[in-house]
Every structure is written in structure tokens, then in C-alpha cells.
Design an enzyme around this catalytic site. Structure first.
Site, PDB file in Angstrom:
ATOM      1  N   PRO A 192       0.760  -1.096  -0.231  1.00 38.76           N
ATOM      2  CA  PRO A 192      -0.063  -0.055  -0.121  1.00 38.76           C
ATOM      3  C   PRO A 192       0.825   1.457   0.071  1.00 38.76           C
ATOM      4  O   PRO A 192       0.537   2.075  -0.760  1.00 38.76           O
ATOM      5  CB  PRO A 192      -0.847  -0.171   1.310  1.00 38.76           C
ATOM      6  CG  PRO A 192      -0.950  -1.613   1.499  1.00 38.76           C
ATOM      7  CD  PRO A 192       0.607  -2.094   1.080  1.00 38.76           C
ATOM      8  N   TYR A 193       1.848   1.398   0.714  1.00 36.92           N
ATOM      9  CA  TYR A 193       2.854   2.423   0.672  1.00 36.92           C
ATOM     10  C   TYR A 193       3.459   2.760  -0.597  1.00 36.92           C
ATOM     11  O   TYR A 193       3.222   3.925  -1.113  1.00 36.92           O
ATOM     12  CB  TYR A 193       4.006   2.268   1.800  1.00 36.92           C
ATOM     13  CG  TYR A 193       4.924   3.373   1.809  1.00 36.92           C
ATOM     14  CD1 TYR A 193       4.383   4.458   2.536  1.00 36.92           C
ATOM     15  CD2 TYR A 193       6.323   3.216   1.470  1.00 36.92           C
ATOM     16  CE1 TYR A 193       5.398   5.585   2.500  1.00 36.92           C
ATOM     17  CE2 TYR A 193       7.035   4.319   1.269  1.00 36.92           C
ATOM     18  CZ  TYR A 193       6.906   5.470   1.842  1.00 36.92           C
ATOM     19  OH  TYR A 193       7.482   6.600   2.127  1.00 36.92           O
ATOM     20  N   ILE A 194       3.859   1.586  -1.267  1.00 36.31           N
ATOM     21  CA  ILE A 194       4.628   1.717  -2.676  1.00 36.31           C
ATOM     22  C   ILE A 194       3.125   2.480  -3.639  1.00 36.31           C
ATOM     23  O   ILE A 194       3.617   3.187  -4.494  1.00 36.31           O
ATOM     24  CB  ILE A 194       4.779   0.360  -3.171  1.00 36.31           C
ATOM     25  CG1 ILE A 194       6.082   0.054  -2.380  1.00 36.31           C
ATOM     26  CG2 ILE A 194       5.185   0.483  -4.489  1.00 36.31           C
ATOM     27  CD1 ILE A 194       6.640  -1.549  -2.532  1.00 36.31           C
TER      28      ILE A 194
END
Length: 256
Positions: free
Chosen positions: A159-161
Site C-alpha cells: 500500500p505504501y508503494i
């Protein structure tokens, strides 16, 4: 001594209470900017504003959570009410979340990351750009804080990526859409940088910092001021033909 890279520019900095945001406030003020700082932690904002004013800078702050549209709008309105215009913005607010394999990631972690990193940027951009367009004079600039994770993949952080790739997409879309109105939009993509987020990651993942540094040609973690210096240049009038760029500030990490 105050220099002139951002002399008299009114600059809004989100996520200004710590890390890269706080470093940016100091660097921008040193470069002559009038800084408007926003974040969720009032005590830290107050302390930073007092520090900057003690050094002769013009600085003010407003508490806001950029993931809430009305609060992002209020931060922009505050800058306009205090100083009459908005010349530039550094959209730095972000969160890191957990390092967990994609198939084990929980909905609440995904939602928290996307709310701040993507919806927060979306909220800021639309209100900042609207204010800049109303001024009708061009010469404005915005820098969004992405990450090397917006350019490459790293394990156990899907999700961060995805959120940081979205920052790159918003940057390029806005740069294309508003170039003719005199608004430049660029992004920086920091590598590993000393901050509360990375300290938490490293604390929960022993050996991670050494691994990342071993993959970085310069072999070290950046100071937040080093990232802020790049943002200051991109916000300045020194690069008037640069828009839609994503500049890695990463010690050569993505060059591997």
C-alpha cells in the site's frame, strides 16, 4: 544569514511538525520564504514557529489533518488570510504504515496509508491550485513528496508503494494540466531519510537500515535537511522550465 532562493515567497508546508517537513520549514525560512506550517500536532508547530521567528523569519501555523478535505482547505485559506497570497506549496504530509506481506495486510492499514498519502495530497492540490489560479499571475510552484518507493518496489510495503506511485501520477497530471497557467508541479523521491517514520521502521526491523544503506551507493541514510534543500530549489525560480519532474534524492539508490 538569509539568502534569496525563496525570497518573500509565501510557502505552505504540510506535515511540518517533524522530519522532512520541519527541516523544510527551516531551510525555506533561511532562504527568505514566508512559511505557513500545518500538521496535526499543535505543540510541535508552536515550538517550530517560535524558533523560526526568533531567527527573524516570518512564520505562522495552523493545525490540520490533510486527509480531511475541509481541513486541507482551511490550511490554504489560513495562508491567504495571513499573507494575502500563496506562491508555493510543499506537500510533504505522509505516513508509512506497517511492513507486512500484501496478502496479510489489513484494511485499516491500507486505509490509513491511502487517506494521508493519496487523499491528503488530492485535497491539498485542489485547494492550492484553485488559490493560485484565482491570483491570476502565474509563477507559482508546488513540490510533492513521493519516495523512491514511488519509482521502484520494496518488499512487504504494497500500500505504501502504491500510494507513492500515486503521488508521482498526481504530480505529472497536475504539471500537464496547469503548465499554461504558470503553475509548476514537481516531486522529489527521497531515499532512506532520518525521521520518526524510518526510526519506527528500523526499530521494528533490526538490520533493515544497514541493508538499505548497503544498497545505496553513498552507503548512508540522508539527513532531512538534504531532502529539504532539493525541495527548496524545485520551488524556486531557478528552474522555471522544469515541471512534471520526479527528482530522486536518494544517494543513487534508484540508479542501481
Amino acid at each position: 544569514m538569509t539568502s534569496s532562493l525563496l525570497l518573500d515567497k509565501v510557502v505552505l508546508v504540510t506535515g511540518a511538525s517533524s522530519g522532512i517537513g520541519a527541516a523544510a520549514a527551516r531551510v525555506f525560512a533561511r532562504e527568505g520564504a514566508v512559511v505557513v506550517l500545518t500538521a496535526r500536532r499543535k505543540d510541535r508547530l508552536d515550538t517550530l514557529v517560535d524558533e523560526l521567528r526568533a531567527k527573524g523569519a516570518q512564520a505562522a501555523s495552523v493545525v490540520s489533518d490533510v486527509s480531511v478535505n475541509e481541513q486541507a482547505a482551511a490550511a490554504v485559506d489560513f495562508a491567504l488570510s495571513e499573507y494575502g497570497r500563496l506562491d508555493s506549496a510543499f506537500n510533504n504530509a505522509g505516513t508509512g504504515g506497517d511492513r507486512t506481506p500484501l496478502h496479510l495486510m489489513q484494511d485499516d492499514v491500507y486505509d490509513a496509508i491511502m487517506d494521508v498519502n493519496v487523499r491528503g495530497l488530492w485535497n491539498c492540490l485542489r485547494h492550492e491550485i484553485a488559490a493560485m489560479l484565482r491570483q491570476g499571475r502565474g509563477g507559482c510552484s508546488i513540490v510533492n513528496n513521493s519516495s523512491v518507493a514511488g519509482l521502484v518496489a520494496i518488499p512487504a510495503a504494497a500500500p505504501y508503494i502504491a500510494s507513492k506511485h500515486a503521488v508521482v501520477g498526481f504530480t505529472r497530471a497536475a504539471a500537464d494540466e496547469y503548465a499554461k497557467q504558470g503553475i509548476r508541479v514537481n516531486a522529489i523521491a527521497p531515499g532512506t531519510t532520518h525521521s520518526e517514520i524510518t526510526a519506527d521502521w528500523f526499530g521494528r526491523n533490526p538490520g533493515l537500515e544497514g541493508l538499505v544503506n548497503s544498497l545505496t551507493p553513498q552507503g548512508r541514510t540522508a539527513a532531512p535537511e538534504e531532502i529539504a534543500e532539493a525541495a527548496a530549489w524545485l520551488l524556486s525560480d531557478r528552474c522555471p522550465f522544469l515541471t512534471g519532474a520526479v527528482v530522486p534524492v536518494d544517494g543513487g539508490f534508484v540508479n542501481q
